[in-house]
Design an enzyme around this catalytic site. Structure first.
Site, PDB file in Angstrom:
ATOM      1  N   CYS A 195     -68.604 -62.734 -23.219  1.00 21.48           N
ATOM      2  CA  CYS A 195     -67.773 -63.688 -22.487  1.00 21.48           C
ATOM      3  C   CYS A 195     -67.532 -63.160 -21.083  1.00 21.48           C
ATOM      4  O   CYS A 195     -67.335 -61.952 -20.889  1.00 21.48           O
ATOM      5  CB  CYS A 195     -66.442 -63.887 -23.213  1.00 21.48           C
ATOM      6  N   ASN A 252     -61.716 -72.642 -13.955  1.00 16.98           N
ATOM      7  CA  ASN A 252     -60.256 -72.516 -13.931  1.00 16.98           C
ATOM      8  C   ASN A 252     -59.820 -72.037 -15.318  1.00 16.98           C
ATOM      9  O   ASN A 252     -59.254 -72.794 -16.112  1.00 16.98           O
ATOM     10  CB  ASN A 252     -59.605 -73.861 -13.618  1.00 16.98           C
TER      11      ASN A 252
END
Length: 532
Positions: A222, A382
């Site tokens: 990730c 975001n």
């Protein structure tokens, strides 16, 4: 959109040509079914939405206030409801997309159960989710148009010509819920051939835009976790080209590729780049390697790797894992080189994975990229991995500190505390957060703002609130007050869940197919009628 009356006339002429065998085919019914299914294939969707994205990119280049946005969705129904809400509240789906997060696919869609974001889920799950999302979005079109058709019938029965014309105008100018999806292909799930094969699956499912990252496929992490390993530029560019070939093969000539770099947070590489001459791309990549320059072979230990760099012999620092380490503090320079080379080799948009939402930091990198590629623009995450409240409060704190403002009432390390919510600092930080997308699009070249996995969090939060009340003292009131009453008063379509799932569409089809013999579900005993 096709003109409603001309579509009816076309089918009426066709029925006449086919003779008595088609006598029970109602042209208007057939026209309605045709208009409810604007896209015959998902490749049609990909082609349509590629044009939408290209138009939006050009409009952003002319005016940075015209940025685009999306929310990550992990199920077709979630994506459908998002677009229904956008259209309901703003009257248009313009500049609103969907994002398909590899993180959410791994955590929520894998047959292995919840997995970390390490490309361990089944490759085809991504294509399956794209197909599912578009199936639900097409159904949203059919659902909304069905209500217009029923309203048209009611206007005719009432003899209201003005209302009839108003509804036909809405049908003729109907705006679809089918919007672009930015689809996460992670690091390509293998070599360039594997990337090409999977890209084709995503495009065939409807994707007009593919996002690919420069991590090693079998070491993928990730973007907000440690241990990220990048690949040399030529390896990444081969995968960008593989995606482009997939688009071209399938006739999506203007398909969009987002090149994501994780170099800002990645301190490792799995391999030393191939270089043929000083200063070439491989040599530039290798110049970032950490290590020591040596004078003679006596300094080479068993198993050491030595390369020629900057005219000298460099012994790169290699870890026990076999990975090579980059020099500390080179992340931003590597990001800039990654972005420039990606745009110069076929990518359309950039994604820079950062460790915090800071307009100045993003702008600093983008401005360097734009010195070489003036049209460079970003897709920006975001991310829910950021503590947005703490980040913006600390940014305000740091700005005030530079201004010499009295900060004795604030503890920078504890600014997340609720006690700061209504302070001047807390309120200004919220204002900075509110304006982040506008400011970043104007100052830092961000064309598209997305939240990767918001609906993962909203599903958990709403379920927690319902479970706490329903299984506690509130009982049924927890559902009635917390869900149904709000659905009714906020005009959320799912309160009539049978209708949302297609009950009325099915009833109308039954009438088309069987006439008066149709057995309908929407009669007087349907409890859905309680909702008006």
């Amino acid at each position: 959109m096709s003109d409603y009356r001309s579509t009816i006339e076309h089918i009426a002429k066709l029925r006449e040509q086919m003779g008595d065998a088609w006598r029970d085919i109602k042209p208007e019914a057939a026209a309605r079914m045709k208009l409810q299914n604007r896209f015959n294939t998902h490749l049609d969707i990909a082609k349509y939405n590629a044009g939408i994205m290209r138009k939006d990119m050009a409009e952003y280049d002319a005016d940075t206030s015209k940025y685009t946005q999306s929310l990550g969705c992990w199920h077709g129904f979630i994506g459908q409801q998002k677009m229904i809400s956008v259209k309901k509240h703003f009257g248009t789906t313009d500049k609103s997309y969907l994002y398909l997060s590899g993180w959410m696919v791994a955590a929520l869609r894998s047959e292995f159960g919840p997995l970390p974001d390490q490309s361990m889920h089944e490759k085809t799950v991504v294509a399956d989710l794209i197909r599912e999302l578009y199936t639900f979005l097409k159904q949203a079109d059919a659902w909304e148009l069905n209500h217009l058709f029923r309203g048209l019938d009611e206007a005719r029965e009432a003899g209201d010509k003005a209302k009839e014309e108003e509804i036909i105008n809405k049908i003729d100018n109907y705006e679809t819920h089918v919007v672009p999806i930015i689809a996460d292909i992670d690091a390509g799930f293998g070599n360039a051939e594997a990337t090409y094969l999977l890209a084709k699956k995503l495009i065939e499912a409807g994707a007009c835009c593919i996002q690919i990252e420069n991590q090693v496929s079998d070491e993928k992490q990730c973007g907000h976790q440690d241990g990220k390993v990048t690949v040399p530029h030529e390896d990444f560019l081969a995968k960008i080209r593989a995606c482009r070939y997939a688009f071209l093969e399938l006739g999506i000539d203007d398909g969009v590729i987002v090149a994501r770099t994780d170099s800002l947070g990645a301190g490792l590489t799995k391999q030393i780049a191939v270089t043929e001459e000083p200063g070439d791309l491989g040599d530039q990549y290798n110049a970032f390697l950490d290590g020591e320059y040596i004078e003679s072979a006596d300094q080479i230990e068993n198993g050491d790797v030595v390369i020629k760099s900057n005219g000298k012999l460099l012994k790169p620092k290699r870890l026990r894992s076999g990975l090579f380490q980059f020099k500390p503090g080179t992340g931003e320079d590597r990001v800039v080189l990654d972005c420039i080379t990606s745009l110069q080799n076929g990518a359309d948009l950039l994604w820079i994975e950062t460790e915090k939402p800071h307009v100045g930091q993003i702008a600093g990198m983008v401005n360097r990229i734009r010195e070489v590629v003036p049209s460079a623009k970003l897709v920006y995450n975001n991310s829910p991995s950021f503590n947005w409240t703490l980040n913006f409060r600390q940014q305000v704190f740091d700005a005030w500190e530079k201004e010499g403002k009295d900060l004795s009432g604030y503890d920078r390390a504890k600014l997340m505390s609720e006690e700061y919510d209504n302070t001047e600092l807390g309120q200004l930080a919220d204002e900075w957060c509110r304006n982040f997308q506008r400011d970043a699009s104007r100052e830092a070249g961000i064309f598209h703002h997305l939240i990767t996995l918001p609906t993962y969090h909203t599903a958990a939060l709403s379920t927690d609130n319902l479970a706490k009340g329903y299984f506690g003292d509130e009982g049924m009131l927890a559902y009635v007050e917390g869900v149904q009453r709000k659905e009714i008063r906020q005009g959320i379509a799912t309160v009539k869940h049978q209708d949302m799932a297609g009950s009325n569409i099915g009833d109308d089809h039954k009438e088309y197919f069987a006439g008066e013999a149709a057995l309908k579900a929407g009669g007087k005993d349907n409890t859905m009628n309680q909702f008006g």
